[in-house]
Design a protein around this motif. Sequence first.
Motif, PDB file in Angstrom:
ATOM      1  N   ALA A   1     -37.093 -57.684  69.853  1.00 13.55           N
ATOM      2  CA  ALA A   1     -37.003 -59.056  69.434  1.00 13.55           C
ATOM      3  C   ALA A   1     -37.272 -59.507  68.209  1.00 13.55           C
ATOM      4  O   ALA A   1     -38.805 -59.741  68.173  1.00 13.55           O
ATOM      5  N   GLU A   2     -36.162 -59.962  67.182  1.00 12.79           N
ATOM      6  CA  GLU A   2     -36.057 -60.605  66.320  1.00 12.79           C
ATOM      7  C   GLU A   2     -35.880 -62.212  66.265  1.00 12.79           C
ATOM      8  O   GLU A   2     -35.540 -62.922  67.147  1.00 12.79           O
ATOM      9  N   SER A   3     -36.119 -62.226  65.107  1.00 13.48           N
ATOM     10  CA  SER A   3     -35.266 -63.596  64.919  1.00 13.48           C
ATOM     11  C   SER A   3     -33.974 -63.854  64.884  1.00 13.48           C
ATOM     12  O   SER A   3     -33.081 -64.579  66.310  1.00 13.48           O
ATOM     13  N   SER A   4     -32.791 -62.356  65.471  1.00 11.39           N
ATOM     14  CA  SER A   4     -31.434 -62.009  66.046  1.00 11.39           C
ATOM     15  C   SER A   4     -31.717 -61.307  66.102  1.00 11.39           C
ATOM     16  O   SER A   4     -32.011 -60.253  66.683  1.00 11.39           O
ATOM     17  N   SER A   5     -30.193 -61.334  67.116  1.00 12.23           N
ATOM     18  CA  SER A   5     -30.111 -60.376  68.337  1.00 12.23           C
ATOM     19  C   SER A   5     -30.236 -59.030  67.469  1.00 12.23           C
ATOM     20  O   SER A   5     -29.135 -58.843  66.946  1.00 12.23           O
ATOM     21  N   THR A   6     -31.136 -58.308  68.124  1.00 11.02           N
ATOM     22  CA  THR A   6     -30.665 -56.688  67.429  1.00 11.02           C
ATOM     23  C   THR A   6     -30.229 -55.721  68.560  1.00 11.02           C
ATOM     24  O   THR A   6     -30.463 -54.407  68.708  1.00 11.02           O
TER      25      THR A   6
END
Length: 311
Positions: free
Chosen positions: A295-300
Motif C-alpha cells: 500500500a502506498e499513497s496511490s494504488s499499486t
Amino acid sequence: MEQSATLDIETLKITQEQFILASQSLHLQRPGCDAVYPVGLYGWRKRCLYFFLLLLLVTMIVNLALTVWIIKVMNFSVDGMGNLHLNQDGIRLEGVSEFLLPLYVNEIQSRRDSLLVLRSEKNVTLNVRNDQGQLTGQLTVGPEAVEAQCQRLEVRSKDGDRLLFTANEEEVIMTTEKFTVTGSDGAVFGHSVETPLIQARASEDLKLESPTRALTMEAPRGVEVSAAKGPLKVSGRKDLQLESTEGEILFDANTIQLGSLPLGVYTASPTQASQEQAVYEVCVCPSGKIYLSPAESSSTCQAMSNICLWS
C-alpha cells in the motif's frame, strides 16, 4: 248190499296178508346203536382252551392297567391333556412346547402376564401363503441374520395408527420425527439421500464426508449451512469454488480474513519486503485471482499486475 260188504272185507284181509309176506321176504332190520360217541372237549383240547382264555383275561387286565396309567400320567381330562387345553377360542398351551414338524395356525398369542418366546436350534421361519399355496411372505430369524421377504415391509407405532417405517423394491420411507445414528463411524449411504434436515446431537459435531468421491448438496429453493454457536469450516485439497449463476455471493461478517494470498512486490525477495511493509491493498486480476500489493499513497495494483500473468 251184504254181498258187497263181504267182498270188501275179504279184499282187505288179502292186502294185509300180502304186506306181511312181503315184509318177511325182505328181512328188514333196524341198525343197532352199539357205539357211543361223547359230546364236548376233553383232554389237551380242553386244557388249551382254558389256557387261551386265561391268557386273554390277563391281556385285558394289563391293557386296562396301562390305559389307566397313561391317562394318569398324561393328565387327560375333559378340557384337554396336561398343559394342552381345548376351548372355544382354540388351543391353550402352558409351559414349554416343542414342535417337531411344521405348525399351521391362524394366531399365536401369549398370556397377558408373560412373554411369547420362540426358540430353535437353527432358525425360526414364519411363512405366509395364499389360497393357492404360493409363498407370499417369509420372516426368518437365523443365527447370522434376520431376513424378511415380502412385497412391502411396514413398521407401525404401538397403537397401529401411525406408519413409522416402510420399505419396498423402489424406496425406503421413514416418517419419524428423528432418525438417530449412534455408531462411531456414522451412517454410510451408497447413493443419494433426500431429507429436509441434517442435524447433529447436542454437544456433538456434524461431519459430512465423501472419502473418495464428491459431496453434492442440492435443493431447488436453497441450501442453508449454519453454525449457531460455533465456527463453520469448509476445506478442500484442491479448488474451493463458490458459484452463483443468477444471484450474488455475500460475505457478511465483522472481519473477513483471506490468508496465504500471493504477494506482488518490486524486490526479488518477498520475505524482505513483507518484513518492511506493514500495510497492503487487495488487488483482483481479470481472471478473478486475488493478490496483495504494498500500500502506498496511490494504488499499486496496476504496477503489480504482472502477477496476473503467472496464474
